[in-house]
Write a protein that holds these residues in place. Sequence first.
Motif, PDB file in Angstrom:
ATOM      1  N   SER A 194      22.944  40.313  33.616  1.00 48.86           N
ATOM      2  CA  SER A 194      23.532  40.915  34.812  1.00 48.86           C
ATOM      3  C   SER A 194      24.772  41.520  34.567  1.00 48.86           C
ATOM      4  N   THR A 195      25.634  41.536  33.675  1.00 50.58           N
ATOM      5  CA  THR A 195      26.753  42.233  33.566  1.00 50.58           C
ATOM      6  C   THR A 195      26.656  43.469  32.638  1.00 50.58           C
ATOM      7  N   GLY A 196      25.479  43.470  31.786  1.00 54.15           N
ATOM      8  CA  GLY A 196      25.338  44.277  30.760  1.00 54.15           C
ATOM      9  C   GLY A 196      26.088  44.235  29.466  1.00 54.15           C
ATOM     10  N   THR A 197      26.080  42.750  29.308  1.00 53.19           N
ATOM     11  CA  THR A 197      26.884  42.510  27.955  1.00 53.19           C
ATOM     12  C   THR A 197      26.076  41.537  26.952  1.00 53.19           C
ATOM     13  N   ARG A 198      26.724  41.113  26.083  1.00 53.97           N
ATOM     14  CA  ARG A 198      25.725  40.376  24.917  1.00 53.97           C
ATOM     15  C   ARG A 198      26.603  39.025  24.877  1.00 53.97           C
ATOM     16  N   ASP A 199      27.586  38.892  25.171  1.00 56.05           N
ATOM     17  CA  ASP A 199      28.493  37.715  25.013  1.00 56.05           C
ATOM     18  C   ASP A 199      28.737  37.161  26.054  1.00 56.05           C
ATOM     19  N   VAL A 200      28.956  35.696  26.402  1.00 54.10           N
ATOM     20  CA  VAL A 200      28.898  35.157  27.634  1.00 54.10           C
ATOM     21  C   VAL A 200      30.316  35.123  27.960  1.00 54.10           C
ATOM     22  N   ARG A 201      31.131  34.996  27.029  1.00 56.58           N
ATOM     23  CA  ARG A 201      32.643  35.068  27.385  1.00 56.58           C
ATOM     24  C   ARG A 201      32.845  36.562  28.117  1.00 56.58           C
ATOM     25  N   VAL A 202      32.536  37.384  27.423  1.00 58.24           N
ATOM     26  CA  VAL A 202      32.666  39.115  27.924  1.00 58.24           C
ATOM     27  C   VAL A 202      31.976  39.113  29.170  1.00 58.24           C
ATOM     28  N   ALA A 203      30.794  38.436  29.331  1.00 57.24           N
ATOM     29  CA  ALA A 203      30.007  38.500  30.771  1.00 57.24           C
ATOM     30  C   ALA A 203      30.722  37.873  31.701  1.00 57.24           C
ATOM     31  N   LEU A 204      31.565  36.582  31.562  1.00 57.65           N
ATOM     32  CA  LEU A 204      32.004  35.990  32.625  1.00 57.65           C
ATOM     33  C   LEU A 204      33.555  36.770  32.980  1.00 57.65           C
ATOM     34  N   GLU A 205      33.931  37.563  31.807  1.00 54.72           N
ATOM     35  CA  GLU A 205      35.079  38.329  32.207  1.00 54.72           C
ATOM     36  C   GLU A 205      34.888  39.325  33.125  1.00 54.72           C
ATOM     37  N   ALA A 206      33.620  40.084  32.642  1.00 52.49           N
ATOM     38  CA  ALA A 206      33.033  41.216  33.655  1.00 52.49           C
ATOM     39  C   ALA A 206      32.583  40.743  35.146  1.00 52.49           C
ATOM     40  N   ALA A 207      32.084  39.555  35.103  1.00 52.32           N
ATOM     41  CA  ALA A 207      31.690  38.899  36.316  1.00 52.32           C
ATOM     42  C   ALA A 207      32.713  38.642  37.260  1.00 52.32           C
ATOM     43  N   HIS A 208      33.873  38.042  36.820  1.00 44.01           N
ATOM     44  CA  HIS A 208      35.028  37.901  37.544  1.00 44.01           C
ATOM     45  C   HIS A 208      35.753  39.109  38.124  1.00 44.01           C
ATOM     46  N   ARG A 209      35.765  40.350  37.252  1.00 43.28           N
ATOM     47  CA  ARG A 209      36.054  41.664  37.484  1.00 43.28           C
ATOM     48  C   ARG A 209      35.376  42.160  38.754  1.00 43.28           C
ATOM     49  N   LEU A 210      34.059  41.947  38.481  1.00 49.77           N
ATOM     50  CA  LEU A 210      33.129  42.890  39.728  1.00 49.77           C
ATOM     51  C   LEU A 210      33.325  41.934  41.010  1.00 49.77           C
ATOM     52  N   LEU A 211      33.586  40.345  40.850  1.00 50.30           N
ATOM     53  CA  LEU A 211      33.730  39.643  42.015  1.00 50.30           C
ATOM     54  C   LEU A 211      35.151  40.069  42.707  1.00 50.30           C
ATOM     55  N   ALA A 212      35.896  40.227  41.868  1.00 49.76           N
ATOM     56  CA  ALA A 212      37.423  40.388  42.533  1.00 49.76           C
ATOM     57  C   ALA A 212      37.581  41.789  43.138  1.00 49.76           C
ATOM     58  N   THR A 213      36.735  42.630  42.833  1.00 50.70           N
ATOM     59  CA  THR A 213      36.793  44.191  43.439  1.00 50.70           C
ATOM     60  C   THR A 213      35.905  44.252  44.658  1.00 50.70           C
ATOM     61  N   GLY A 214      35.028  43.287  44.687  1.00 45.19           N
ATOM     62  CA  GLY A 214      33.740  43.397  45.708  1.00 45.19           C
ATOM     63  C   GLY A 214      34.300  42.411  46.949  1.00 45.19           C
ATOM     64  N   PRO A 215      33.501  42.650  48.069  1.00 45.93           N
ATOM     65  CA  PRO A 215      33.589  41.928  49.128  1.00 45.93           C
ATOM     66  C   PRO A 215      32.960  40.441  48.729  1.00 45.93           C
ATOM     67  N   GLU A 216      33.526  39.519  49.508  1.00 46.35           N
ATOM     68  CA  GLU A 216      33.263  38.232  49.532  1.00 46.35           C
ATOM     69  C   GLU A 216      31.601  37.819  49.874  1.00 46.35           C
ATOM     70  N   PRO A 217      30.857  37.363  49.272  1.00 44.09           N
ATOM     71  CA  PRO A 217      29.426  37.566  49.864  1.00 44.09           C
ATOM     72  C   PRO A 217      29.390  36.516  50.806  1.00 44.09           C
ATOM     73  N   ASP A 218      28.376  36.505  51.668  1.00 39.54           N
ATOM     74  CA  ASP A 218      27.789  35.638  52.945  1.00 39.54           C
ATOM     75  C   ASP A 218      26.747  34.760  52.114  1.00 39.54           C
ATOM     76  N   ARG A 219      27.554  33.451  51.587  1.00 41.37           N
ATOM     77  CA  ARG A 219      26.595  32.412  51.262  1.00 41.37           C
ATOM     78  C   ARG A 219      25.408  32.126  52.127  1.00 41.37           C
ATOM     79  N   ALA A 220      25.516  32.311  53.416  1.00 46.87           N
ATOM     80  CA  ALA A 220      24.561  31.524  54.191  1.00 46.87           C
ATOM     81  C   ALA A 220      23.228  32.369  54.086  1.00 46.87           C
ATOM     82  N   ARG A 221      23.381  33.811  53.836  1.00 46.92           N
ATOM     83  CA  ARG A 221      22.283  34.647  53.531  1.00 46.92           C
ATOM     84  C   ARG A 221      21.498  34.510  52.309  1.00 46.92           C
ATOM     85  N   LEU A 222      22.231  33.866  51.238  1.00 49.38           N
ATOM     86  CA  LEU A 222      21.779  33.692  50.116  1.00 49.38           C
ATOM     87  C   LEU A 222      20.389  32.500  49.996  1.00 49.38           C
TER      88      LEU A 222
END
Length: 74
Positions: A44-72
């Motif tokens: 999902s983050t285009g990485t090969r190491d889970v630590r790097v993936a978590l860092e990338a995911a946290h960066r993406l989530l910090a810059t984007g809007p909070e998702p509507d959990r009910a829609r998921l």
Amino acid sequence: MLMPHPGFLRQIVDEYEALSAAEAARVSEPSPRARDLAYTLCVSTGTRDVRVALEAAHRLLATGPEPDRARLVE
């Protein structure tokens, strides 16, 4: 690069982090579910190491809007 849906990304980050914390105290090797989540995070983050993936995911989530959990759940 394709961007994962923030709600999906939040869901797998939360589940991976919770599972990792629970397993850290009692097992030496990740469960199959933890390995699946790590793989999904990497893809999902285009990485090969889970630590790097978590860092990338946290960066993406910090810059984007909070998702509507009910829609998921639909």
